[in-house]
Design a protein around this motif. Structure first.
Motif, PDB file in Angstrom:
ATOM      1  N   GLU A 189     -11.340  -2.535  -2.773  1.00 51.73           N
ATOM      2  CA  GLU A 189     -10.610  -2.660  -1.504  1.00 51.73           C
ATOM      3  C   GLU A 189     -11.477  -2.209  -0.330  1.00 51.73           C
ATOM      4  OE1 GLU A 189      -5.947  -1.829  -1.767  1.00 51.73           O
ATOM      5  OE2 GLU A 189      -7.106  -0.317  -2.845  1.00 51.73           O
ATOM      6  N   ILE A 192      -2.663   3.905   3.825  1.00 53.03           N
ATOM      7  CA  ILE A 192      -4.008   4.041   3.242  1.00 53.03           C
ATOM      8  C   ILE A 192      -4.413   5.507   3.194  1.00 53.03           C
ATOM      9  CG2 ILE A 192      -6.461   3.561   3.660  1.00 53.03           C
ATOM     10  CD1 ILE A 192      -5.526   0.818   4.800  1.00 53.03           C
ATOM     11  N   LYS A 236       0.837  -1.213   0.000  1.00 55.40           N
ATOM     12  CA  LYS A 236       0.000   0.000   0.000  1.00 55.40           C
ATOM     13  C   LYS A 236       0.864   1.252   0.000  1.00 55.40           C
ATOM     14  CE  LYS A 236      -3.582   0.317  -0.416  1.00 55.40           C
ATOM     15  NZ  LYS A 236      -4.305   0.686  -1.680  1.00 55.40           N
ATOM     16  N   MET A 281      -7.723   3.903  -1.394  1.00 56.03           N
ATOM     17  CA  MET A 281      -8.125   2.531  -1.683  1.00 56.03           C
ATOM     18  C   MET A 281      -9.086   2.537  -2.858  1.00 56.03           C
ATOM     19  SD  MET A 281      -8.981   0.805   2.035  1.00 56.03           S
ATOM     20  CE  MET A 281      -8.149  -0.757   2.305  1.00 56.03           C
ATOM     21  N   THR A 282      -9.100   1.459  -3.604  1.00 56.24           N
ATOM     22  CA  THR A 282     -10.104   1.312  -4.663  1.00 56.24           C
ATOM     23  C   THR A 282     -11.450   0.961  -4.036  1.00 56.24           C
ATOM     24  OG1 THR A 282      -9.736  -1.066  -4.927  1.00 56.24           O
ATOM     25  CG2 THR A 282      -8.311   0.417  -6.200  1.00 56.24           C
ATOM     26  N   ILE A 316      -6.250  -8.448   2.613  1.00 55.63           N
ATOM     27  CA  ILE A 316      -7.108  -7.663   3.508  1.00 55.63           C
ATOM     28  C   ILE A 316      -7.686  -8.556   4.598  1.00 55.63           C
ATOM     29  CG2 ILE A 316      -9.303  -6.414   3.627  1.00 55.63           C
ATOM     30  CD1 ILE A 316      -8.560  -5.225   0.852  1.00 55.63           C
ATOM     31  N   ARG A 364     -14.070  -4.875   0.451  1.00 59.25           N
ATOM     32  CA  ARG A 364     -13.517  -6.058   1.121  1.00 59.25           C
ATOM     33  C   ARG A 364     -13.068  -5.731   2.541  1.00 59.25           C
ATOM     34  NH1 ARG A 364     -13.752 -11.412  -0.520  1.00 59.25           N
ATOM     35  NH2 ARG A 364     -12.364 -12.639   0.832  1.00 59.25           N
ATOM     36  N   TRP A 365     -12.460  -4.557   2.742  1.00 60.39           N
ATOM     37  CA  TRP A 365     -12.041  -4.122   4.089  1.00 60.39           C
ATOM     38  C   TRP A 365     -13.259  -4.067   5.004  1.00 60.39           C
ATOM     39  CZ3 TRP A 365      -6.941  -2.699   5.586  1.00 60.39           C
ATOM     40  CH2 TRP A 365      -6.817  -2.047   6.811  1.00 60.39           C
ATOM     41  N   VAL A 413      -2.475  -2.257  -4.918  1.00 59.83           N
ATOM     42  CA  VAL A 413      -3.825  -2.647  -4.511  1.00 59.83           C
ATOM     43  C   VAL A 413      -3.727  -3.914  -3.671  1.00 59.83           C
ATOM     44  CG1 VAL A 413      -6.084  -3.426  -5.316  1.00 59.83           C
ATOM     45  CG2 VAL A 413      -4.885  -1.596  -6.529  1.00 59.83           C
ATOM     46  N   LEU A 414      -4.335  -3.903  -2.491  1.00 66.04           N
ATOM     47  CA  LEU A 414      -4.325  -5.068  -1.618  1.00 66.04           C
ATOM     48  C   LEU A 414      -5.314  -6.103  -2.133  1.00 66.04           C
ATOM     49  CD1 LEU A 414      -4.274  -3.321   1.883  1.00 66.04           C
ATOM     50  CD2 LEU A 414      -2.326  -4.155   0.549  1.00 66.04           C
ATOM     51  N   SER A 415      -4.891  -7.351  -2.177  1.00 62.97           N
ATOM     52  CA  SER A 415      -5.789  -8.427  -2.596  1.00 62.97           C
ATOM     53  C   SER A 415      -6.816  -8.708  -1.510  1.00 62.97           C
ATOM     54  CB  SER A 415      -4.990  -9.699  -2.874  1.00 62.97           C
ATOM     55  OG  SER A 415      -4.459 -10.228  -1.660  1.00 62.97           O
ATOM     56  N   ASP A 416      -7.908  -9.386  -1.899  1.00 57.60           N
ATOM     57  CA  ASP A 416      -8.921  -9.772  -0.917  1.00 57.60           C
ATOM     58  C   ASP A 416      -8.297 -10.593   0.204  1.00 57.60           C
ATOM     59  OD1 ASP A 416     -10.789  -8.515  -2.472  1.00 57.60           O
ATOM     60  OD2 ASP A 416     -11.776 -10.346  -3.186  1.00 57.60           O
TER      61      ASP A 416
END
Length: 432
Positions: free
Chosen positions: A58, A49, A14, A54-55, A25, A61-62, A19-22
């Motif tokens: 993201e 962050i 980050k 974040m997208t 996260i 999912r977060w 981009v953090l994957s599912d």
């Protein structure tokens, strides 16, 4: 077995704009909830962050990962007069003098709605509903799930600490408060919606603040936050809408803990500041409409005392004793007008920081607030002022706090010859 992820790698991803994957996260939220990811590591990730954003995927999912970190209430079996309860809640993104939950919940109760209100504590310069209500002698927000169910069934509301709801958010929320990451749009959206989607309401109305005293200062980013939260709610099957409201000037005349309860009681008694009444009624109408509740005009509940009756029932159910006087800081200081004229602009952020300095807020997670600390405004922008008039009264139990508080307030107000521009309180309404 080597873990699939590690905190430094997630942080670097980050930090460098990735981009953090599912799965990443899910891992970091679960790890922080259970102590495998440490405060220092989560602080670094929150700052990344904050800086990188974040997208939409993201954020979604977060939010889902924080919901999954704890319990999720289901009140679908509760009935009144043989019909399912109409469960609806409201959330504000945080402002100065924003005591709206306190009169709003009883108004909605009096109109036939049921409100499961998971409320928060102070965050940064903004006050927390729980800190305010706990200034009432005996009031507790630490309610079991069975007690929440019982209150919803019996009286139509419960205002409670999130407890087992989204425990990951509770830890992250406290960390954001002391790491300068409170203003992050993704973190605000996911924090709000993780708790609200876990609490079992069928409908949700969001009060998205914009202006100097809000976490987000500009209209574009506040629109983005509102739309993000509405989309998150709808995606999880909760009818969600938002009002965009002005937070350049404090709401009402009282800012703090007990002082805001006192002002809320004035509203429930049929009085109180016009802006507090206006926003209370606007949000009540939105909540009733979102929940499909027809019937009473919310304004009638303030006029006939039924909202006050509901407030008394709610406080009593949670152990509060309204016969005891509300606390007030043992020491007070006033600010007087240096000249006559017209009250100019009052900067909500300056007032919020002054009240925080007086002891109404926290500088470390878990710190105790002063229930009697706060500030009363004696003039609103545009009011006439005579030289020597009292403009502000400050309260605290620790008089050495007056200097820093007055320094925060200095430059946050003016008295001049011309009236300032007055912004509309309700800016816009957003639905999916």
């Amino acid at each position: 077995m080597t873990p699939a992820f590690d905190a430094p790698t997630v942080i670097r991803t980050k930090r460098d704009g990735g981009v953090l994957s599912d799965d990443a996260i899910d891992w970091v939220i679960d790890g922080y909830t259970h102590g495998r990811v440490h405060d220092a590591q989560m602080s670094a990730l929150l700052m990344a962050i904050f800086l990188r954003g974040m997208t939409g995927a993201e954020i979604s999912r977060w939010t889902s990962a924080m919901i999954a970190s704890g319990a999720r209430f289901d009140f679908g079996d509760l009935r009144r007069d043989g019909k399912p309860l109409r469960l609806v809640d409201k959330h504000s993104t945080g402002g100065v003098g924003d005591k709206i939950t306190i009169p709003l919940v009883p108004v909605v109760m009096a109109c036939g709605g049921a409100v499961p209100q998971a409320a928060g504590r102070g965050l940064g310069h903004t006050g927390g509903t729980l800190d305010k209500l706990e200034s009432i002698a005996g009031f507790t927000a630490e309610l079991s799930g069975d007690r929440i169910r019982g209150q919803l069934q019996d009286i139509g509301a419960a205002i409670f600490a999130a407890g087992d709801l989204a425990p990951a958010d509770r830890k992250i929320y406290a960390l954001r408060d002391v790491t300068g990451t409170t203003e992050s749009l993704p973190l605000i959206a996911s924090s709000v919606m993780s708790k609200k989607l876990a609490e079992g309401a069928d409908a949700l109305v969001l009060d998205t603040k914009v202006g100097r005293g809000a976490f987000l200062k500009t209209l574009p980013e506040s629109y983005e936050l509102a739309r993000t939260m509405v989309a998150l709610g709808e995606a999880h099957g909760v009818a969600t809408r938002a009002l965009l409201t002005d937070m350049n000037v404090p709401l009402g005349l009282a800012i703090g803990n007990a002082v805001e309860v006192a002002e809320s009681i004035d509203v429930l008694a049929g009085g109180g500041p016009e802006d507090v009444v206006e926003l209370t009624l606007a949000l009540a109408r939105e909540m009733l409409d979102a929940a499909g509740i027809d019937g009473r005009d919310p304004a009638d509940t303030l006029a006939d005392g039924s909202a006050m009756d509901c407030f008394r029932a709610l406080v009593a159910a949670q152990g509060g004793d309204l016969s005891q006087p509300l606390p007030e800081g043992a020491h007070s200081e006033t600010v007087v007008a240096p000249r006559g004229g017209t009250m100019g602009d009052i900067d909500a952020m300056a007032v919020g920081l002054a009240v925080w300095r007086l002891g109404a807020g926290r500088s470390a997670p878990g710190a105790q607030v002063q229930f009697g600390a706060g500030l009363r405004m004696h003039r609103r922008p545009g009011d006439p002022v005579a030289a020597g008039d009292t403009l502000f009264t400050l309260y605290t139990d620790t008089p050495e706090r007056f200097g820093p508080a007055l320094a925060e307030l200095d430059g946050g107000w003016s008295v001049g010859d011309d009236a300032p521009e007055i912004h509309p309180l309700i800016i816009d309404r957003i639905e999916s």
